[in-house]
Scaffold this motif. Structure first.
Motif, PDB file in Angstrom:
ATOM      1  N   ASP A 104       0.839  -1.200   0.000  1.00 41.47           N
ATOM      2  CA  ASP A 104       0.000   0.000   0.000  1.00 41.47           C
ATOM      3  C   ASP A 104       0.868   1.243   0.000  1.00 41.47           C
ATOM      4  OD1 ASP A 104      -2.502  -1.178  -0.077  1.00 41.47           O
ATOM      5  OD2 ASP A 104      -2.405  -1.669   2.060  1.00 41.47           O
ATOM      6  N   SER A 105       2.033   1.120   0.657  1.00 42.25           N
ATOM      7  CA  SER A 105       2.898   2.295   0.736  1.00 42.25           C
ATOM      8  C   SER A 105       4.303   1.899   0.315  1.00 42.25           C
ATOM      9  CB  SER A 105       2.925   2.812   2.170  1.00 42.25           C
ATOM     10  OG  SER A 105       3.437   1.810   3.018  1.00 42.25           O
ATOM     11  N   PHE A 106       5.068   2.877  -0.108  1.00 47.73           N
ATOM     12  CA  PHE A 106       6.433   2.580  -0.534  1.00 47.73           C
ATOM     13  C   PHE A 106       7.334   3.789  -0.294  1.00 47.73           C
ATOM     14  CE2 PHE A 106       7.231   5.044  -4.396  1.00 47.73           C
ATOM     15  CZ  PHE A 106       5.960   5.561  -4.648  1.00 47.73           C
ATOM     16  N   ALA A 107       8.628   3.538  -0.418  1.00 46.82           N
ATOM     17  CA  ALA A 107       9.604   4.633  -0.352  1.00 46.82           C
ATOM     18  C   ALA A 107      10.757   4.273  -1.271  1.00 46.82           C
ATOM     19  CB  ALA A 107      10.097   4.805   1.081  1.00 46.82           C
ATOM     20  N   VAL A 124      16.926  11.528  -7.577  1.00 42.96           N
ATOM     21  CA  VAL A 124      16.600  10.168  -8.046  1.00 42.96           C
ATOM     22  C   VAL A 124      15.369   9.652  -7.312  1.00 42.96           C
ATOM     23  CG1 VAL A 124      17.438   7.792  -8.302  1.00 42.96           C
ATOM     24  CG2 VAL A 124      19.022   9.703  -8.616  1.00 42.96           C
ATOM     25  N   ASN A 125      15.339   9.850  -5.993  1.00 43.95           N
ATOM     26  CA  ASN A 125      14.170   9.427  -5.212  1.00 43.95           C
ATOM     27  C   ASN A 125      12.888  10.036  -5.782  1.00 43.95           C
ATOM     28  OD1 ASN A 125      15.945   8.158  -3.511  1.00 43.95           O
ATOM     29  ND2 ASN A 125      15.785   9.663  -1.850  1.00 43.95           N
ATOM     30  N   THR A 126      12.970  11.317  -6.089  1.00 43.43           N
ATOM     31  CA  THR A 126      11.784  12.038  -6.554  1.00 43.43           C
ATOM     32  C   THR A 126      11.323  11.531  -7.919  1.00 43.43           C
ATOM     33  OG1 THR A 126      12.689  13.958  -5.414  1.00 43.43           O
ATOM     34  CG2 THR A 126      10.840  14.360  -6.896  1.00 43.43           C
ATOM     35  N   LYS A 138      -0.045   4.120  -5.452  1.00 41.13           N
ATOM     36  CA  LYS A 138       0.266   3.860  -4.038  1.00 41.13           C
ATOM     37  C   LYS A 138       0.862   5.108  -3.400  1.00 41.13           C
ATOM     38  CE  LYS A 138      -0.785  -0.477  -4.731  1.00 41.13           C
ATOM     39  NZ  LYS A 138      -2.112  -0.966  -4.344  1.00 41.13           N
ATOM     40  N   ARG A 139       0.768   5.135  -2.037  1.00 40.12           N
ATOM     41  CA  ARG A 139       1.253   6.349  -1.369  1.00 40.12           C
ATOM     42  C   ARG A 139       2.690   6.182  -0.867  1.00 40.12           C
ATOM     43  NH1 ARG A 139       0.731   5.288   4.184  1.00 40.12           N
ATOM     44  NH2 ARG A 139      -0.421   3.341   4.379  1.00 40.12           N
ATOM     45  N   VAL A 140       3.343   7.299  -0.726  1.00 43.12           N
ATOM     46  CA  VAL A 140       4.719   7.301  -0.225  1.00 43.12           C
ATOM     47  C   VAL A 140       4.684   7.351   1.302  1.00 43.12           C
ATOM     48  CG1 VAL A 140       6.865   8.639  -0.127  1.00 43.12           C
ATOM     49  CG2 VAL A 140       5.597   8.453  -2.282  1.00 43.12           C
ATOM     50  N   ASP A 141       5.455   6.475   1.924  1.00 47.35           N
ATOM     51  CA  ASP A 141       5.585   6.493   3.389  1.00 47.35           C
ATOM     52  C   ASP A 141       7.071   6.312   3.699  1.00 47.35           C
ATOM     53  OD1 ASP A 141       5.772   5.983   6.076  1.00 47.35           O
ATOM     54  OD2 ASP A 141       4.048   4.615   6.137  1.00 47.35           O
ATOM     55  N   LEU A 142       7.691   7.383   4.127  1.00 49.15           N
ATOM     56  CA  LEU A 142       9.142   7.309   4.312  1.00 49.15           C
ATOM     57  C   LEU A 142       9.527   6.606   5.607  1.00 49.15           C
ATOM     58  CD1 LEU A 142      10.171  10.871   3.041  1.00 49.15           C
ATOM     59  CD2 LEU A 142      10.195   8.700   1.782  1.00 49.15           C
ATOM     60  N   LYS A 143       8.584   6.580   6.586  1.00 49.54           N
ATOM     61  CA  LYS A 143       8.916   6.011   7.904  1.00 49.54           C
ATOM     62  C   LYS A 143       8.800   4.488   7.927  1.00 49.54           C
ATOM     63  CE  LYS A 143       8.838   9.514  11.370  1.00 49.54           C
ATOM     64  NZ  LYS A 143       7.813  10.576  11.156  1.00 49.54           N
ATOM     65  N   PRO A 145       7.487   2.078   5.177  1.00 51.15           N
ATOM     66  CA  PRO A 145       6.862   1.658   3.917  1.00 51.15           C
ATOM     67  C   PRO A 145       6.702   0.135   3.845  1.00 51.15           C
ATOM     68  CG  PRO A 145       9.182   2.135   3.570  1.00 51.15           C
ATOM     69  CD  PRO A 145       8.893   2.472   5.004  1.00 51.15           C
ATOM     70  N   ASP A 146       5.649  -0.315   3.158  1.00 49.69           N
ATOM     71  CA  ASP A 146       5.509  -1.762   2.910  1.00 49.69           C
ATOM     72  C   ASP A 146       6.619  -2.217   1.961  1.00 49.69           C
ATOM     73  OD1 ASP A 146       3.180  -1.668   4.345  1.00 49.69           O
ATOM     74  OD2 ASP A 146       1.900  -1.462   2.567  1.00 49.69           O
ATOM     75  N   LEU A 147       6.918  -1.367   1.007  1.00 46.12           N
ATOM     76  CA  LEU A 147       7.950  -1.712   0.016  1.00 46.12           C
ATOM     77  C   LEU A 147       9.023  -0.633   0.010  1.00 46.12           C
ATOM     78  CD1 LEU A 147       8.648  -3.668  -2.397  1.00 46.12           C
ATOM     79  CD2 LEU A 147       7.657  -1.915  -3.881  1.00 46.12           C
ATOM     80  N   LEU A 148      10.239  -1.057   0.318  1.00 52.98           N
ATOM     81  CA  LEU A 148      11.348  -0.103   0.265  1.00 52.98           C
ATOM     82  C   LEU A 148      12.189  -0.400  -0.970  1.00 52.98           C
ATOM     83  CD1 LEU A 148      13.087   2.166   1.495  1.00 52.98           C
ATOM     84  CD2 LEU A 148      14.317   0.405   2.776  1.00 52.98           C
ATOM     85  N   VAL A 149      12.240   0.551  -1.863  1.00 57.32           N
ATOM     86  CA  VAL A 149      13.055   0.397  -3.067  1.00 57.32           C
ATOM     87  C   VAL A 149      14.401   1.064  -2.792  1.00 57.32           C
ATOM     88  CG1 VAL A 149      13.239   0.907  -5.534  1.00 57.32           C
ATOM     89  CG2 VAL A 149      10.973   0.576  -4.489  1.00 57.32           C
ATOM     90  N   THR A 150      15.457   0.268  -2.806  1.00 59.49           N
ATOM     91  CA  THR A 150      16.782   0.859  -2.589  1.00 59.49           C
ATOM     92  C   THR A 150      17.527   0.897  -3.923  1.00 59.49           C
ATOM     93  OG1 THR A 150      16.823  -0.060  -0.375  1.00 59.49           O
ATOM     94  CG2 THR A 150      18.926   0.712  -1.241  1.00 59.49           C
ATOM     95  N   ILE A 151      18.101   2.033  -4.212  1.00 58.71           N
ATOM     96  CA  ILE A 151      18.891   2.195  -5.442  1.00 58.71           C
ATOM     97  C   ILE A 151      20.316   2.519  -5.033  1.00 58.71           C
ATOM     98  CG2 ILE A 151      19.210   3.570  -7.548  1.00 58.71           C
ATOM     99  CD1 ILE A 151      16.175   4.218  -7.386  1.00 58.71           C
TER     100      ILE A 151
END
Ligand code: ATP
Ligand code: MG
Length: 389
Positions: A104-107, A124-126, A138-143, A145-151
């Motif tokens: 539901d949420s990601f960062a 890049v994040n933006t 889906k909504r962004v949740d930085l604290k 997140p259900d899904l954390l995308v790391t680059i």
């Protein structure tokens, strides 16, 4: 898209000058740990290590192996991408859809190790975050997140991933040199060996057995233990040293109360000779202070007296419960508790001396053929090799 595993190590713990050696050793050890899993390449990237495959990653196996490679802080199943953020954002979205990720949420969190990259991490994040948000709703949740995308951006390439697995930490085996661990078949010495490996030492194992005075159970336990511990250092050497005859000879000329300490002094001398042969720099035992009668400070002093090399005792300040907990964690406990006959109790009465004075022992040893025994023991040792995988 190219699959890979990104391996991280603790950079902060490294002194600058040591880093290249550390990384080279870690790359080497990772190669060895997965040599049967056909990676196309294992190479140092900037500040991390990449393992590359043609096709899918044999992830379950890779995970199991990397969890035992000391020096690994954490590792991630990842995808490789170009430096183009446009390509990156499409690729990430494509993978999220293809893998059917439910969230539901990601960062998006970007780490830029390539300082000449034209965009900042926030840029890049933006860009990537905006794209995912626009296309999935889906909504962004930085604290949390259900899904954390790391680059991660390094020179010439970038990587992205969604998961991380913890590694064992420590230092790559071999980087600290070689030690000889006296392994008994009990609970403590395998844990001592493990702790030395974790500090980057390659362990050569030495076991003293009293066959044929005692049966082979202990030797079999030790072989099982060494085989198990080899999974942390990939290859091991075990010396099985015949000790029963020395014990018998000690028992005919020395009164019972001094025998255990004399056995131990002989073990140290023989192990040291083997250590020299193996170019090891220290001996290691599983002693913990005051644990049993033979491990009083007094006795440790007396036993240590014959050593020229440092005798390292990684468990010296640990409680038995702590040692047992660690033995269970590393998987040696079950083997260690198989009932057997303690070789040090051979030809020993119930109450050995807890305070053997060095001068007394030196006097007693004057009449014994110490040098001959050491030579015969080393010459008579059976040497076994183990490797994993
Ligand atoms: P462990 O659980 O390792 O057997 P322990 O608490 O039983 O240790 P001791 O039997 O006093 O203690 O042994 C102390 C240390 O001496 C061991 O940890 C091991 O390093 C070494 N040692 C004892 N017996 C042997 C043996 N037969 N062969 C090799 N090393 C031995
Ligand atoms: Mg023991």
């Amino acid at each position: 898209m190219e699959r890979c595993v990104i391996v991280h190590y603790h950079e902060v713990a490294l002194k600058r000058g040591n880093r290249p050696r550390f990384v080279a050793k870690l790359v080497d050890n990772i190669r060895t740990a997965i040599r049967d899993l056909n990676p196309r390449d294992v190479r140092a990237l900037m500040g991390r290590i990449g393992i590359f495959w043609d096709g899918e990653i044999p992830w379950e196996m890779v995970r199991e192996r990397l969890k035992r490679v000391f020096g690994v802080s954490y590792f991630c199943p990842a995808y490789r991408s170009s430096h183009s953020v446009e390509e990156m954002k499409e690729a990430i979205l494509g993978v999220i859809e293809r893998e059917g990720r439910v969230f539901d949420s990601f960062a998006v969190k970007t780490r830029r190790s390539f300082k000449d990259f034209p965009l900042t991490s926030v840029d890049v994040n933006t860009i990537v975050g905006g794209h995912i948000k626009a296309r999935t709703g889906k909504r962004v949740d930085l604290k949390a997140p259900d899904l954390l995308v790391t680059i991660e951006i390094v020179p010439r390439e970038a990587f992205f991933y969604f998961e991380r697995e913890e590694g064992p930490g420590g230092l790559p085996v071999g980087i600290s040199g070689r030690v000889c661990t006296l392994i008994s078949g009990g609970i403590d010495s395998p844990v001592a060996a493990y702790r030395m490996m974790k500090r980057g030492c390659e362990v050569v194992f030495v076991h003293f057995h009293s066959y044929p005075y005692l049966d082979k159970t202990t030797q079999e336990k030790v072989i099982t233990l060494v085989r198990h511990l080899t999974r942390y250092q990939f290859s091991s050497t075990l010396y099985l040293v015949p000790f029963g005859e020395i014990q018998r000879e000690i028992s005919v000329s020395v009164e019972p109360s001094y025998r255990v300490v004399l056995y131990r002094r002989m073990m140290i001398r023989i192990a040291e000779r083997i250590a020299e042969k193996e170019r090891a720099r220290a001996l290691v035992t599983g002693e913990s202070i005051g644990q049993v009668a033979s491990q009083t400070l007094e006795n440790i002093y007396t036993i240590n007296d014959v050593a020229r090399m440092p005798v390292l005792r990684p468990l010296i300040g640990m409680d038995k419960d702590e040692i047992i907990a660690q033995a269970k964690e590393i998987g040696t406990f079950e083997t260690s508790i198989i009932p057997d006959q303690d070789c040090c109790q051979l030809f020993i009465p119930r109450h050995p001396a807890t305070k053997a004075r060095v001068e007394d022992l030196v006097t007693k040893e004057r009449d014994l053929d110490i040098e001959g025994w050491v030579e015969r023991a080393v010459a008579g040792a059976e040497v076994r090799s183990f490797s994993y995988p």
